[in-house]
Design a protein around this motif. Structure first.
Motif, PDB file in Angstrom:
ATOM      1  N   HIS A 255       1.780  -5.807  12.323  1.00  0.00           N
ATOM      2  CA  HIS A 255       0.977  -5.279  11.207  1.00  0.00           C
ATOM      3  C   HIS A 255      -0.326  -4.701  11.739  1.00  0.00           C
ATOM      4  O   HIS A 255      -0.702  -4.935  12.882  1.00  0.00           O
ATOM      5  CB  HIS A 255       0.695  -6.394  10.187  1.00  0.00           C
ATOM      6  N   SER A 257      -4.011  -2.169  10.017  1.00  0.00           N
ATOM      7  CA  SER A 257      -4.591  -1.630   8.786  1.00  0.00           C
ATOM      8  C   SER A 257      -5.291  -0.310   9.090  1.00  0.00           C
ATOM      9  O   SER A 257      -5.715  -0.057  10.224  1.00  0.00           O
ATOM     10  CB  SER A 257      -5.551  -2.633   8.139  1.00  0.00           C
ATOM     11  N   ARG A 266     -14.124  -2.868   1.826  1.00  0.00           N
ATOM     12  CA  ARG A 266     -12.813  -3.502   1.581  1.00  0.00           C
ATOM     13  C   ARG A 266     -12.826  -4.890   2.189  1.00  0.00           C
ATOM     14  O   ARG A 266     -12.823  -5.031   3.392  1.00  0.00           O
ATOM     15  CB  ARG A 266     -11.716  -2.638   2.206  1.00  0.00           C
TER      16      ARG A 266
HETATM   17  O1  LIG Z   1      -7.645  -7.143   7.281  1.00  0.00           O
HETATM   18  C1  LIG Z   1      -7.232  -6.349   8.117  1.00  0.00           C
HETATM   19  O2  LIG Z   1      -7.548  -5.175   8.093  1.00  0.00           O
HETATM   20  C2  LIG Z   1      -6.271  -6.793   9.196  1.00  0.00           C
HETATM   21  C3  LIG Z   1      -6.851  -7.840  10.043  1.00  0.00           C
HETATM   22  C4  LIG Z   1      -5.883  -8.452  10.989  1.00  0.00           C
HETATM   23  O3  LIG Z   1      -4.717  -8.207  10.947  1.00  0.00           O
HETATM   24  C5  LIG Z   1      -6.381  -9.406  11.980  1.00  0.00           C
HETATM   25  O4  LIG Z   1      -7.609  -9.585  12.104  1.00  0.00           O
HETATM   26  O5  LIG Z   1      -5.550  -9.995  12.690  1.00  0.00           O
END
Ligand SMILES: O=C(O)CCC(=O)C(=O)O
Ligand SMILES: [Fe+2]
Length: 327
Positions: A255, A257, A266
């Motif tokens: 994942h 972002s 945000r």
């Molecule tokens: O909140 C986010 O943008 C992702 C943060 C994330 O995946 C992390 O810090 O491991």
């Protein structure tokens, strides 16, 4: 418990009869979830298959507003930060050295507060029954908070540094087994593609832990934002979420972002939970060596004492439910 030989036999059986073998035909139907009535069969199957599941409107809005204010108060220095770690976006670090430094402060300056598990206000999120009841479906009843953050994405400065590269959270954890670790991530306001929602690669939790490196981004990359490469062709889902919606996901799920291209902030609050029965492992010589070395060096600089990576995790973990096992 099924053996590899048993699984192979089932798969061979399907192939012999001309059927396509599917993941759910394996003798052990559920690997990533435990028997617990909090998840419906359908929800369980969704998580098993995809490695994440979203619950709509799980966390009350008045609590989220309180934590947002608490975040701002810490950034403004009105509330003590204790042992929490305050992190800044790299593009702002650069502009701080420039003449407009004074305009960058408060929640515009800090993109993350880490280790919030020992802050009693933020701990209310970590121990929230609405969350913990679902966490038990992955960890069982004895639960430790192992990694906690309030993540703030201030408006991007134009250098795209508010992006978070594709990664697997297990890269950061000297803790196993992975299947008894789960992340809860709650949107503190509406998250959209414009302000940098989470992006997940469904099913990637069934892969393995891959090597992570800093991406080669022109505008620079934030501290410890390691990423994986080679997943461009994999299907992606953008998790647009409303305030209070919460996603639970597996630590091997890939994942990341996007950048925040709005003028708003945000925010999300998140906690990684592990079964108390999990073990703290030495990651020297593994793909996690690079992050361990980097964090150990940071801890050395800050505390002037050398601490082993697994000890850093062991020391800061906090009991959330049931009992501690690996003290
Ligand atoms: O909140 C986010 O943008 C992702 C943060 C994330 O995946 C992390 O810090 O491991
Ligand atoms: Fe992550």
């Amino acid at each position: 418990m099924s053996t590899v030989a048993e699984r192979l036999k089932v798969l061979q059986g399907h192939l012999k009869h001309g059927q396509q073998a599917s993941y759910f035909d394996s003798p052990k139907r559920f690997r990533f979830t435990l028997d617990n009535p909090r998840l419906t069969e359908e929800q369980r199957i969704f998580y098993e298959h995809n490695g994440y599941i979203v619950f709509k409107n799980l966390v009350p809005h008045h609590l989220l507003d309180g934590w947002s204010q608490h975040f701002r108060d810490i950034c403004d220095g009105k509330v003590g930060r204790g042992q929490m770690m305050m992190m800044k976006d790299i593009s702002l670090l650069k502009s701080l050295k420039a003449k407009d430094a004074d305009s960058v402060k408060g929640e515009r300056l800090y993109n993350k507060i880490q280790d919030v598990m020992w802050d009693e206000e933020f701990f209310k999120y970590i121990a929230l029954p609405e969350i913990v009841d679902i966490v038990k479906c992955f960890t069982g009843p004895n639960i430790m908070a192992i990694h906690t953050m309030v993540i703030n994405k201030p408006p991007d400065t134009g250098s795209d540094t508010s992006r978070h590269p594709l990664h697997q959270d297990l890269h950061y954890f000297p803790i196993r087994p992975a299947d008894h670790i789960v992340c809860s991530w709650t949107a503190m306001e509406q998250v959209t593609r414009e302000n940098g929602c989470l992006v997940v690669l469904p099913g990637s939790h069934r892969g393995s832990l891959y090597p992570h490196e800093y991406p080669q981004w022109e505008g620079g990359v934030n501290f410890a934002y390691h990423g994986v490469v080679g997943f461009d062709g994999h299907g992606r889902v953008h998790l647009t979420m409303d305030k209070g919606d919460t996603v639970f996901f597996h630590p091997i799920l890939i994942h990341g972002s996007g950048a925040n291209r709005t003028e708003g902030f945000r925010k999300a609050i998140s906690c990684h939970y592990a079964a108390s029965e999990c073990n703290y492992i030495d990651v020297k010589g593994t793909t996690q060596d690079n992050i361990a070395t980097e964090v150990e060096a940071y801890a050395m600089k800050k505390n002037k004492t050398s601490v082993d990576y697994k000890e850093i995790f062991h020391i800061r973990a906090r009991l959330v439910n049931g009992k501690e096992v690996n003290i």
